[in-house]
Design an enzyme around this catalytic site. Sequence first.
Site, PDB file in Angstrom:
ATOM      1  N   ARG A  44       0.539  -0.864   0.067  1.00 21.62           N
ATOM      2  CA  ARG A  44      -0.404   0.042   0.290  1.00 21.62           C
ATOM      3  C   ARG A  44       0.855   0.875  -0.134  1.00 21.62           C
ATOM      4  O   ARG A  44       2.109   1.546   1.303  1.00 21.62           O
ATOM      5  CB  ARG A  44      -0.918   0.116   1.269  1.00 21.62           C
ATOM      6  CG  ARG A  44      -1.782  -1.126   0.770  1.00 21.62           C
ATOM      7  CD  ARG A  44      -2.614  -1.022   0.121  1.00 21.62           C
ATOM      8  NE  ARG A  44      -3.743  -1.652  -0.035  1.00 21.62           N
ATOM      9  CZ  ARG A  44      -4.562  -2.727  -1.062  1.00 21.62           C
ATOM     10  NH1 ARG A  44      -3.143  -3.102  -1.686  1.00 21.62           N
ATOM     11  NH2 ARG A  44      -5.306  -3.292  -0.775  1.00 21.62           N
ATOM     12  N   GLU A  51      -2.686   7.295  -4.195  1.00 23.17           N
ATOM     13  CA  GLU A  51      -2.606   6.534  -6.124  1.00 23.17           C
ATOM     14  C   GLU A  51      -4.441   6.919  -6.576  1.00 23.17           C
ATOM     15  O   GLU A  51      -4.849   6.486  -7.627  1.00 23.17           O
ATOM     16  CB  GLU A  51      -2.694   4.835  -6.450  1.00 23.17           C
ATOM     17  CG  GLU A  51      -3.195   4.786  -4.894  1.00 23.17           C
ATOM     18  CD  GLU A  51      -3.183   2.928  -5.230  1.00 23.17           C
ATOM     19  OE1 GLU A  51      -1.970   2.582  -5.403  1.00 23.17           O
ATOM     20  OE2 GLU A  51      -3.623   1.673  -5.431  1.00 23.17           O
ATOM     21  N   HIS A  84      -0.627  -0.187  -9.780  1.00 27.10           N
ATOM     22  CA  HIS A  84      -1.416  -1.109  -9.141  1.00 27.10           C
ATOM     23  C   HIS A  84      -2.140  -2.265 -10.128  1.00 27.10           C
ATOM     24  O   HIS A  84      -2.982  -2.697  -9.942  1.00 27.10           O
ATOM     25  CB  HIS A  84      -2.617  -0.669  -8.063  1.00 27.10           C
ATOM     26  CG  HIS A  84      -2.949  -1.378  -6.788  1.00 27.10           C
ATOM     27  ND1 HIS A  84      -3.504  -0.103  -5.592  1.00 27.10           N
ATOM     28  CD2 HIS A  84      -3.774  -1.900  -6.583  1.00 27.10           C
ATOM     29  CE1 HIS A  84      -3.324  -1.543  -4.939  1.00 27.10           C
ATOM     30  NE2 HIS A  84      -3.155  -3.014  -4.900  1.00 27.10           N
TER      31      HIS A  84
HETATM   32  P1  NAI Z   1      -0.833 -10.844   4.743  1.00 30.77           P
HETATM   33  O1  NAI Z   1      -2.158 -10.887   6.004  1.00 30.77           O
HETATM   34  O2  NAI Z   1      -0.887 -12.961   4.592  1.00 30.77           O
HETATM   35  O3  NAI Z   1       0.436 -10.986   5.413  1.00 30.77           O
HETATM   36  C1  NAI Z   1       0.545  -9.636   5.952  1.00 30.77           C
HETATM   37  C2  NAI Z   1       1.904 -10.199   7.288  1.00 30.77           C
HETATM   38  O4  NAI Z   1       2.429  -8.608   7.089  1.00 30.77           O
HETATM   39  C3  NAI Z   1       1.228 -10.794   7.972  1.00 30.77           C
HETATM   40  O5  NAI Z   1       2.162 -11.672   8.611  1.00 30.77           O
HETATM   41  C4  NAI Z   1       1.476  -9.672   9.358  1.00 30.77           C
HETATM   42  O6  NAI Z   1       2.066 -10.460  11.024  1.00 30.77           O
HETATM   43  C5  NAI Z   1       2.344  -8.961   8.454  1.00 30.77           C
HETATM   44  N1  NAI Z   1       2.393  -7.518   9.420  1.00 30.77           N
HETATM   45  C6  NAI Z   1       1.779  -6.978  10.980  1.00 30.77           C
HETATM   46  N2  NAI Z   1       1.895  -5.633  10.746  1.00 30.77           N
HETATM   47  C7  NAI Z   1       3.563  -5.644  10.740  1.00 30.77           C
HETATM   48  C8  NAI Z   1       4.968  -5.069  10.174  1.00 30.77           C
HETATM   49  N3  NAI Z   1       4.371  -3.853  11.374  1.00 30.77           N
HETATM   50  N4  NAI Z   1       6.216  -5.241  10.046  1.00 30.77           N
HETATM   51  C9  NAI Z   1       6.350  -6.293   9.385  1.00 30.77           C
HETATM   52  N5  NAI Z   1       5.435  -7.027   9.180  1.00 30.77           N
HETATM   53  C10 NAI Z   1       3.547  -6.871   9.769  1.00 30.77           C
HETATM   54  O7  NAI Z   1      -1.453  -9.813   3.710  1.00 30.77           O
HETATM   55  P2  NAI Z   1      -1.024 -10.490   2.213  1.00 30.77           P
HETATM   56  O8  NAI Z   1      -2.447 -11.436   1.851  1.00 30.77           O
HETATM   57  O9  NAI Z   1       0.494 -10.743   2.568  1.00 30.77           O
HETATM   58  O10 NAI Z   1      -0.957  -9.206   2.090  1.00 30.77           O
HETATM   59  C11 NAI Z   1      -0.179  -8.384   2.097  1.00 30.77           C
HETATM   60  C12 NAI Z   1      -0.668  -6.472   1.460  1.00 30.77           C
HETATM   61  O11 NAI Z   1      -0.700  -6.547   0.289  1.00 30.77           O
HETATM   62  C13 NAI Z   1      -2.558  -6.124   2.020  1.00 30.77           C
HETATM   63  O12 NAI Z   1      -1.519  -6.043   3.363  1.00 30.77           O
HETATM   64  C14 NAI Z   1      -2.050  -5.644   0.760  1.00 30.77           C
HETATM   65  O13 NAI Z   1      -2.150  -4.369   0.917  1.00 30.77           O
HETATM   66  C15 NAI Z   1      -0.903  -5.934  -0.296  1.00 30.77           C
HETATM   67  N6  NAI Z   1      -1.165  -6.105  -2.073  1.00 30.77           N
HETATM   68  C16 NAI Z   1      -1.574  -5.212  -2.918  1.00 30.77           C
HETATM   69  C17 NAI Z   1      -1.700  -6.274  -4.350  1.00 30.77           C
HETATM   70  C18 NAI Z   1      -1.360  -5.676  -5.358  1.00 30.77           C
HETATM   71  O14 NAI Z   1      -2.293  -5.537  -6.346  1.00 30.77           O
HETATM   72  N7  NAI Z   1      -0.659  -4.784  -5.775  1.00 30.77           N
HETATM   73  C19 NAI Z   1      -2.965  -7.710  -4.321  1.00 30.77           C
HETATM   74  C20 NAI Z   1      -2.447  -7.777  -2.855  1.00 30.77           C
HETATM   75  C21 NAI Z   1      -2.366  -7.362  -1.799  1.00 30.77           C
END
Ligand code: NAI
Length: 336
Positions: free
Chosen positions: A236, A265, A297
């Site tokens: 994000r 964005e 994105h």
């Molecule tokens: P997820 O929920 O499986 O993993 C997120 C991880 O980040 C978790 O393990 C969590 O403990 C960790 N986390 C939380 N706060 C943190 C911090 N302060 N420091 C380090 N780690 C921390 O989520 P997933 O599926 O891996 O997605 C991650 C992000 O990717 C989403 O939140 C979304 O914003 C972004 N995303 C972007 C897309 C795109 O098209 N550019 C598409 C899908 C997701």
Amino acid sequence: MRIAVFSTKGYDQESLRQANEDGGHGHELRFFEPRLTPQTSSLGRGCEVVCAFVNDQLSASVIDDLADHGTRLVALRSAGFNHVDLEAAARRGLTVVRVPAYSPFAVAEHAAGLILALNRKLHRAYNRVREGNFALDGLMGFDLKGRRVGVVGTGRIGVAFVRIMAGFGCHILAMDPEPSDEAKKLGASFVDRDRLLAESDIIALHCPLTPETYHMINAKALAAMKPGVMIINTSRGALIDTRAAIDALKIGHIGSLGLDVYEEEADLFFEDISGQVIQDDVFARLLTFPNVLITGHQAFFTAEAVEAIATTTMENISAFARGEESGNEVPLPKAS
Ligand code: NAI
């Protein structure tokens, strides 16, 4: 159920129609091209379900308007839910569902793509060759093998990314409040933030945007990084303080920056505004750097991911219609 689907492009309409039909859901889909904002929320009136994407605004005023006019479910076509006022949803008794995992590979592979392109300057080489310029000056990259890659967030996408980068022979430094065993098995060393910032040649952000992670890459964090660091953000936009990143790019402290997301964005991405003058001076400045590569994105945008988003969205809605939980509900704060 009657569903108002906001921010829809042709590919969204096609995939959602298909999933509705294939799954025998029988929902009534009303597609709207505009983003959901206070100005457009009236389009959703009378629909029990509002289906929204990443740049739709689900602020308190929008939620109040929707709830006042019969909406009971917000079905997000995204994993992230940072754009929803969860307190307002709880107060108005709305349920919010999301698509927690559609294709972590799509996003992780895109992050790897940005790294490869920036490192070997493929974006510049492409233009040069088309103009008959076959000089290699300025195109030198580095071997990924043996480099340290800092991974912030080892959830679904982070782990898929760790697997890819481990395949290149990189050393993985990771940080996550809930370290992943799978990442450890792939050879990642979990370290504290200071070490990750100080030692990584490449830093990739794969954590959600929350009040705690907002501008986690600010001037102080940037100063703690290695000179010449490559930063990749497919999560994000607001994880990075863009103005601070520009300052670090200007003095050469950031070696290269790959972005699929940008903190402002919403007014730019997903639209063809090529005939207009970009009004966002910060974004326009980013575009001037030869070592910044921005995609709009699109990391999620693979055939597999788009199909999975549509299928899960329809299943989420049908579960709600049956009075069941899909398991994809976003936890809401207790309504006061
Ligand atoms: P997820 O929920 O499986 O993993 C997120 C991880 O980040 C978790 O393990 C969590 O403990 C960790 N986390 C939380 N706060 C943190 C911090 N302060 N420091 C380090 N780690 C921390 O989520 P997933 O599926 O891996 O997605 C991650 C992000 O990717 C989403 O939140 C979304 O914003 C972004 N995303 C972007 C897309 C795109 O098209 N550019 C598409 C899908 C997701």
